[in-house]
Design a protein around this motif. Sequence first.
Motif, PDB file in Angstrom:
ATOM      1  N   LEU A  42      61.096  32.941  11.064  1.00  0.00           N
ATOM      2  CA  LEU A  42      62.430  32.734  10.494  1.00  0.00           C
ATOM      3  C   LEU A  42      63.196  34.049  10.409  1.00  0.00           C
ATOM      4  O   LEU A  42      64.396  34.107  10.706  1.00  0.00           O
ATOM      5  CB  LEU A  42      62.311  32.106   9.103  1.00  0.00           C
ATOM      6  CG  LEU A  42      61.597  30.757   8.987  1.00  0.00           C
ATOM      7  CD1 LEU A  42      61.551  30.310   7.529  1.00  0.00           C
ATOM      8  CD2 LEU A  42      62.255  29.700   9.853  1.00  0.00           C
ATOM      9  N   ASP A  43      62.493  35.101  10.000  1.00  0.00           N
ATOM     10  CA  ASP A  43      63.140  36.392   9.814  1.00  0.00           C
ATOM     11  C   ASP A  43      63.559  37.012  11.140  1.00  0.00           C
ATOM     12  O   ASP A  43      64.692  37.493  11.290  1.00  0.00           O
ATOM     13  CB  ASP A  43      62.183  37.317   9.060  1.00  0.00           C
ATOM     14  CG  ASP A  43      62.837  38.639   8.722  1.00  0.00           C
ATOM     15  OD1 ASP A  43      63.840  38.626   7.983  1.00  0.00           O
ATOM     16  OD2 ASP A  43      62.354  39.688   9.195  1.00  0.00           O
ATOM     17  N   ARG A  44      62.651  37.000  12.128  1.00  0.00           N
ATOM     18  CA  ARG A  44      62.937  37.658  13.406  1.00  0.00           C
ATOM     19  C   ARG A  44      64.073  36.982  14.157  1.00  0.00           C
ATOM     20  O   ARG A  44      64.838  37.638  14.877  1.00  0.00           O
ATOM     21  CB  ARG A  44      61.665  37.671  14.260  1.00  0.00           C
ATOM     22  CG  ARG A  44      60.592  38.637  13.775  1.00  0.00           C
ATOM     23  CD  ARG A  44      60.927  40.067  14.170  1.00  0.00           C
ATOM     24  NE  ARG A  44      61.150  40.174  15.606  1.00  0.00           N
ATOM     25  CZ  ARG A  44      60.188  40.233  16.517  1.00  0.00           C
ATOM     26  NH1 ARG A  44      58.917  40.200  16.131  1.00  0.00           N
ATOM     27  NH2 ARG A  44      60.477  40.333  17.794  1.00  0.00           N
ATOM     28  N   LEU A  45      64.178  35.652  14.018  1.00  0.00           N
ATOM     29  CA  LEU A  45      65.263  34.925  14.672  1.00  0.00           C
ATOM     30  C   LEU A  45      66.504  34.838  13.785  1.00  0.00           C
ATOM     31  O   LEU A  45      67.494  34.212  14.170  1.00  0.00           O
ATOM     32  CB  LEU A  45      64.803  33.525  15.075  1.00  0.00           C
ATOM     33  CG  LEU A  45      63.756  33.479  16.191  1.00  0.00           C
ATOM     34  CD1 LEU A  45      63.305  32.049  16.449  1.00  0.00           C
ATOM     35  CD2 LEU A  45      64.300  34.104  17.474  1.00  0.00           C
ATOM     36  N   ASP A  46      66.433  35.472  12.615  1.00  0.00           N
ATOM     37  CA  ASP A  46      67.546  35.510  11.655  1.00  0.00           C
ATOM     38  C   ASP A  46      68.074  34.105  11.365  1.00  0.00           C
ATOM     39  O   ASP A  46      69.281  33.849  11.393  1.00  0.00           O
ATOM     40  CB  ASP A  46      68.674  36.405  12.173  1.00  0.00           C
ATOM     41  CG  ASP A  46      69.662  36.767  11.050  1.00  0.00           C
ATOM     42  OD1 ASP A  46      69.254  36.741   9.870  1.00  0.00           O
ATOM     43  OD2 ASP A  46      70.833  37.049  11.371  1.00  0.00           O
ATOM     44  N   LEU A  47      67.144  33.210  11.078  1.00  0.00           N
ATOM     45  CA  LEU A  47      67.494  31.827  10.767  1.00  0.00           C
ATOM     46  C   LEU A  47      67.779  31.723   9.277  1.00  0.00           C
ATOM     47  O   LEU A  47      66.941  32.075   8.443  1.00  0.00           O
ATOM     48  CB  LEU A  47      66.349  30.890  11.159  1.00  0.00           C
ATOM     49  CG  LEU A  47      65.950  30.937  12.642  1.00  0.00           C
ATOM     50  CD1 LEU A  47      64.725  30.053  12.887  1.00  0.00           C
ATOM     51  CD2 LEU A  47      67.099  30.519  13.542  1.00  0.00           C
ATOM     52  N   ARG A  48      68.956  31.221   8.945  1.00  0.00           N
ATOM     53  CA  ARG A  48      69.388  31.133   7.549  1.00  0.00           C
ATOM     54  C   ARG A  48      69.747  29.694   7.203  1.00  0.00           C
ATOM     55  O   ARG A  48      70.071  28.893   8.061  1.00  0.00           O
ATOM     56  CB  ARG A  48      70.591  32.048   7.307  1.00  0.00           C
ATOM     57  CG  ARG A  48      70.320  33.512   7.629  1.00  0.00           C
ATOM     58  CD  ARG A  48      71.571  34.357   7.495  1.00  0.00           C
ATOM     59  NE  ARG A  48      71.328  35.740   7.901  1.00  0.00           N
ATOM     60  CZ  ARG A  48      70.840  36.670   7.088  1.00  0.00           C
ATOM     61  NH1 ARG A  48      70.562  36.363   5.831  1.00  0.00           N
ATOM     62  NH2 ARG A  48      70.642  37.903   7.525  1.00  0.00           N
ATOM     63  N   ASP A  49      69.698  29.395   5.907  1.00  0.00           N
ATOM     64  CA  ASP A  49      70.004  28.043   5.428  1.00  0.00           C
ATOM     65  C   ASP A  49      69.209  26.998   6.208  1.00  0.00           C
ATOM     66  O   ASP A  49      69.735  25.969   6.654  1.00  0.00           O
ATOM     67  CB  ASP A  49      71.502  27.757   5.533  1.00  0.00           C
ATOM     68  CG  ASP A  49      72.316  28.692   4.658  1.00  0.00           C
ATOM     69  OD1 ASP A  49      71.846  29.023   3.550  1.00  0.00           O
ATOM     70  OD2 ASP A  49      73.408  29.107   5.083  1.00  0.00           O
ATOM     71  N   VAL A  50      67.936  27.263   6.351  1.00  0.00           N
ATOM     72  CA  VAL A  50      67.047  26.434   7.172  1.00  0.00           C
ATOM     73  C   VAL A  50      66.585  25.206   6.393  1.00  0.00           C
ATOM     74  O   VAL A  50      66.271  25.292   5.200  1.00  0.00           O
ATOM     75  CB  VAL A  50      65.828  27.274   7.613  1.00  0.00           C
ATOM     76  CG1 VAL A  50      64.731  26.406   8.214  1.00  0.00           C
ATOM     77  CG2 VAL A  50      66.255  28.366   8.574  1.00  0.00           C
ATOM     78  N   THR A  51      66.520  24.076   7.084  1.00  0.00           N
ATOM     79  CA  THR A  51      65.765  22.928   6.591  1.00  0.00           C
ATOM     80  C   THR A  51      64.386  23.023   7.222  1.00  0.00           C
ATOM     81  O   THR A  51      64.240  22.859   8.442  1.00  0.00           O
ATOM     82  CB  THR A  51      66.439  21.603   6.975  1.00  0.00           C
ATOM     83  OG1 THR A  51      67.741  21.550   6.389  1.00  0.00           O
ATOM     84  CG2 THR A  51      65.618  20.419   6.475  1.00  0.00           C
ATOM     85  N   LEU A  52      63.378  23.333   6.407  1.00  0.00           N
ATOM     86  CA  LEU A  52      62.015  23.508   6.908  1.00  0.00           C
ATOM     87  C   LEU A  52      61.269  22.193   6.748  1.00  0.00           C
ATOM     88  O   LEU A  52      61.187  21.642   5.647  1.00  0.00           O
ATOM     89  CB  LEU A  52      61.311  24.626   6.147  1.00  0.00           C
ATOM     90  CG  LEU A  52      59.903  25.003   6.646  1.00  0.00           C
ATOM     91  CD1 LEU A  52      59.962  25.539   8.070  1.00  0.00           C
ATOM     92  CD2 LEU A  52      59.265  26.041   5.722  1.00  0.00           C
ATOM     93  N   VAL A  53      60.715  21.703   7.862  1.00  0.00           N
ATOM     94  CA  VAL A  53      60.085  20.384   7.907  1.00  0.00           C
ATOM     95  C   VAL A  53      58.636  20.548   8.341  1.00  0.00           C
ATOM     96  O   VAL A  53      58.351  21.211   9.350  1.00  0.00           O
ATOM     97  CB  VAL A  53      60.814  19.464   8.907  1.00  0.00           C
ATOM     98  CG1 VAL A  53      60.187  18.070   8.919  1.00  0.00           C
ATOM     99  CG2 VAL A  53      62.303  19.394   8.598  1.00  0.00           C
ATOM    100  N   GLU A  54      57.714  19.927   7.599  1.00  0.00           N
ATOM    101  CA  GLU A  54      56.318  19.946   8.024  1.00  0.00           C
ATOM    102  C   GLU A  54      55.788  18.526   8.119  1.00  0.00           C
ATOM    103  O   GLU A  54      56.205  17.628   7.385  1.00  0.00           O
ATOM    104  CB  GLU A  54      55.442  20.755   7.071  1.00  0.00           C
ATOM    105  CG  GLU A  54      55.124  20.068   5.750  1.00  0.00           C
ATOM    106  CD  GLU A  54      54.186  20.884   4.868  1.00  0.00           C
ATOM    107  OE1 GLU A  54      53.943  22.048   5.204  1.00  0.00           O
ATOM    108  OE2 GLU A  54      53.725  20.343   3.852  1.00  0.00           O
ATOM    109  N   SER A  55      54.864  18.342   9.048  1.00  0.00           N
ATOM    110  CA  SER A  55      54.156  17.080   9.209  1.00  0.00           C
ATOM    111  C   SER A  55      52.677  17.393   9.382  1.00  0.00           C
ATOM    112  O   SER A  55      52.312  18.300  10.139  1.00  0.00           O
ATOM    113  CB  SER A  55      54.679  16.331  10.437  1.00  0.00           C
ATOM    114  OG  SER A  55      53.872  15.213  10.740  1.00  0.00           O
ATOM    115  N   ASP A  56      51.833  16.674   8.661  1.00  0.00           N
ATOM    116  CA  ASP A  56      50.378  16.768   8.804  1.00  0.00           C
ATOM    117  C   ASP A  56      49.821  18.004   8.091  1.00  0.00           C
ATOM    118  O   ASP A  56      49.132  17.891   7.083  1.00  0.00           O
ATOM    119  CB  ASP A  56      49.997  16.735  10.274  1.00  0.00           C
ATOM    120  CG  ASP A  56      48.493  16.593  10.524  1.00  0.00           C
ATOM    121  OD1 ASP A  56      47.752  16.370   9.545  1.00  0.00           O
ATOM    122  OD2 ASP A  56      48.069  16.701  11.679  1.00  0.00           O
TER     123      ASP A  56
END
Length: 274
Positions: free
Chosen positions: A80-94
Motif C-alpha cells: 500500500l505504501d510503495r504504490l501510494d494507495l490512499r483511502d483504500v477499501t481493504l478486502v480479505e477472503s479466507d
Amino acid sequence: MPEIELSAGTVEYEDTGGEGPVVVLLHGLVHDSSVWRHVIAELRTDHRLLAPTLPYGSHRRPMTRPPTPDLVNELIAEFLDRLDLRDVTLVESDCGRAQTVAARHPERLARLVLISCEAFDNYPPGLPGKMIGLACRVPGGIPLMVRTLGLKPLRRLPVGLGALTKRPVPDEIVDGWLRPLRTDPAIRRDFRHYGTHVRRTELLEAAQGLRYFDRPALVVWATEDRMMPREHGRLLAELLPRGRLVEITDTRTLIAEDRPRRLASLLRWFVAEG
C-alpha cells in the motif's frame, strides 16, 4: 502482469487502473489473484482494483526472505505504501491478514471488508487448514498434498476445494493455483516456512486491535461455510465500532467463486455508502 519489488521479494499484482475508488483484494492459501477474476470483471468500470498474489503457495516468484504470516502482514502494508494507495477499501477472503493490517496500519485504509475468513481461535481454519499445517510439518507432505489436489476426481473432497466452494472451480484455474507448488522447490520451501510459522495468537491479538478501527467495516459471511464458524461473522461485526454484517446464502467460504455477482454488488454498495 505488473510486479513490485518489496523488502522480502517480488510480488505480482493485478491493477485495473482508473480514477475510481481504490479496492485492494487479498486472497487465501494456495490461491492467487485469479480467485477475484469475476468480482474484478464486475467492478472494473468504476473502481480501481488491485489484487496482489501473496506468497501463499501459488506465487510464481520465490521470496528473498522466508515468508511467515507476520511478514505477509508487513508486505501488505508495504505494498500500500510503495504504490501510494490512499483511502483504500481493504478486502480479505479466507485468510485473515487484513485484520492485522487494519489493526496495525490503519492510516491508508478508508474501509475494511472481511469475507468468510479465519478469525479469533479458528487458525488454522477447519480441517483443510489443519491438513495444510500437517503437510508442512511432515517430510514429503506438500508434494503429496499437491498430487492429491492435482487429481481432478479428488478436488471436491471435504479436505480440499469441496470445503471451500459449492460449485467446481474450473480446472484451468485450479491447475494454475497448484502449478508453482508442483514445479518449483523454492515455492514449496516458501509454503513450508509459512505453514510452520503460524502464531496461533495472531488473530486474537488482531481482534483486540479491531476494537479501535473506527472506519466503516463490512463483514460478509457464507451461511453454508464449512471452515469458518458462522458465529465468527457476527462476533467480528459486533467487535468493529462501525461494523455491519451481511450473510450470503448458497455459498461456502470462497464467495468470490460461488456468488461473485452478489459479492460485487455488496462491495459496490459499501464503497459508495460506507
